[in-house]
Design an enzyme around this catalytic site. Structure first.
Site, mmCIF file in Angstrom:
data_model
loop_
_atom_site.group_PDB
_atom_site.id
_atom_site.type_symbol
_atom_site.label_atom_id
_atom_site.label_comp_id
_atom_site.label_asym_id
_atom_site.label_seq_id
_atom_site.Cartn_x
_atom_site.Cartn_y
_atom_site.Cartn_z
ATOM 1 N N SER A 277 0.805 -1.239 0.010
ATOM 2 C CA SER A 277 0.217 -0.145 -0.171
ATOM 3 C C SER A 277 0.913 1.158 -0.127
ATOM 4 O O SER A 277 2.080 1.363 0.302
ATOM 5 C CB SER A 277 -0.965 -0.043 1.359
ATOM 6 O OG SER A 277 -1.421 1.185 1.626
ATOM 7 N N TYR B 212 -2.943 -1.272 10.359
ATOM 8 C CA TYR B 212 -3.111 -1.312 9.008
ATOM 9 C C TYR B 212 -1.573 -0.871 8.414
ATOM 10 O O TYR B 212 -1.004 -1.808 7.845
ATOM 11 C CB TYR B 212 -4.199 -0.649 8.118
ATOM 12 C CG TYR B 212 -3.972 -0.832 6.837
ATOM 13 C CD1 TYR B 212 -4.803 -1.762 6.051
ATOM 14 C CD2 TYR B 212 -3.756 -0.078 5.946
ATOM 15 C CE1 TYR B 212 -4.702 -2.235 4.983
ATOM 16 C CE2 TYR B 212 -3.403 -0.280 4.686
ATOM 17 C CZ TYR B 212 -4.027 -1.205 4.133
ATOM 18 O OH TYR B 212 -4.323 -1.385 2.703
HETATM 19 C C1 BGC Z 1 -6.290 1.397 2.124
HETATM 20 C C2 BGC Z 1 -7.449 2.341 1.628
HETATM 21 C C3 BGC Z 1 -7.229 3.689 1.350
HETATM 22 C C4 BGC Z 1 -5.781 3.823 0.482
HETATM 23 C C5 BGC Z 1 -5.330 5.157 0.381
HETATM 24 C C6 BGC Z 1 -5.306 1.686 0.966
HETATM 25 O O1 BGC Z 1 -4.103 0.878 1.426
HETATM 26 O O2 BGC Z 1 -6.836 0.104 1.973
HETATM 27 O O3 BGC Z 1 -8.424 2.268 2.436
HETATM 28 O O4 BGC Z 1 -7.911 4.343 0.738
HETATM 29 O O5 BGC Z 1 -4.880 2.982 1.108
HETATM 30 O O6 BGC Z 1 -5.150 5.952 1.633
#
Ligand code: BGC
Length: 271
Positions: free
Chosen positions: A156, A169
């Site tokens: 991410s 996360y």
């Molecule tokens: C998340 C999303 C978020 C995006 C940008 C991703 O890794 O799962 O919820 O919108 O990152 O912030």
């Protein structure tokens, strides 16, 4: 003159995609299949959804099977790989994609919320990558790819961008970066290529709140220099390329697929 269709670039290869019954994982599974790979669609819940994705792929002339398994559980990962190998003979491409969010401010975050996200996103990535590397080594080289195997993580932008209210996360994504780079270094001499895709805001169920109203979408678009929220296909095409020999010299890379989200857009007018 009858033009022959171009050979598909993943023809003859077998892929497994975790968390493939929704969002980015579904997009990756469909794209790998479209490019000629046989695909395992891994899911945890909603078998009917996974079966529908497989049916679509099979109807379009591809090959897909659904296999249940929770990547945070070692026994499930072992069983999933055993079933995949029994069905397809071996695997060449493993996409460690399954991921969840359990959002909370730090002071309100429960240990369950913390552990759930670490379990799926980070421990799951470890278990899946380990099983993949074991299988690639067990089977040895075959003539479908220059690599012994490819591991592709869905990380991410939050492996780089801190994210208040989502520390569990963001921690897992920072962890995936070090997991990916460490094993890319370790496995490259064995001809196993390990890389990450780092999506930004992609329109899926995981972040529905962030795009499903016009107000939310407008606020989100301010964080994206390209001015649009991404779609799973934006990520899936990069995954297919990373799985192919066209990226044979890409090893240990984090590829941001984020419309520029990591470019600190606030600084375009500030600072
Ligand atoms: C998340 C999303 C978020 C995006 C940008 C991703 O890794 O799962 O919820 O919108 O990152 O912030």
């Amino acid at each position: 003159m009858n033009a022959q269709p171009a050979p598909k670039r993943l023809a003859g290869q077998n892929a497994l995609v975790t968390g493939a019954n929704s969002g980015i994982g579904e997009g990756i599974a469909r794209e790998l299949a479209a490019q000629g790979a046989r695909v395992v669609v891994n899911y945890v819940v909603q078998p009917d959804v996974a079966q529908k994705i497989c049916a679509d792929i099979n109807q379009a002339g591809g090959t897909a099977i659904a296999i249940q398994g929770d990547v945070s559980k070692e026994a499930d990962v072992t069983a999933m790989f055993a079933q995949a190998i029994e069905a397809f003979g071996t695997l060449d491409i493993v996409c460690s994609n399954a991921g969840i969010q359990r959002d909370s401010k730090l002071v309100e975050m429960t240990l369950d919320q913390w552990n759930a996200v670490i379990g799926v996103n980070l421990t799951g990535a470890f278990l899946v990558a380990r099983a993949a590397a074991r299988e690639f080594n067990r089977r040895g080289m075959r003539d479908v790819s220059r690599a012994l195997g490819k591991i592709i993580f869905t990380s991410s932008v939050h492996q780089e961008i801190p994210w208040g209210g989502h520390c569990n996360y963001a921690t897992t994504k920072g962890g995936i970066m070090q997991l990916m780079e460490s094993i890319a270094q370790e496995l490259a001499p064995q001809k196993i290529r390990v890389n990450s895709i780092c999506p930004g805001a992609i329109e899926t169920a995981i972040n529905r709140k962030a795009w499903s109203t016009p107000q939310a979408a407008a606020a989100l678009e301010k964080l994206i220099p390209c001015g649009r929220i991404g779609v799973p296909a934006d990520v899936a095409q990069v995954a297919a390329w990373l799985a192919s020999d066209e990226s044979d010299y890409i090893c240990g890379a984090s590829i941001y697929v984020d419309g520029g989200m990591t470019l600190y857009p606030g600084f375009a007018t500030g600072g």
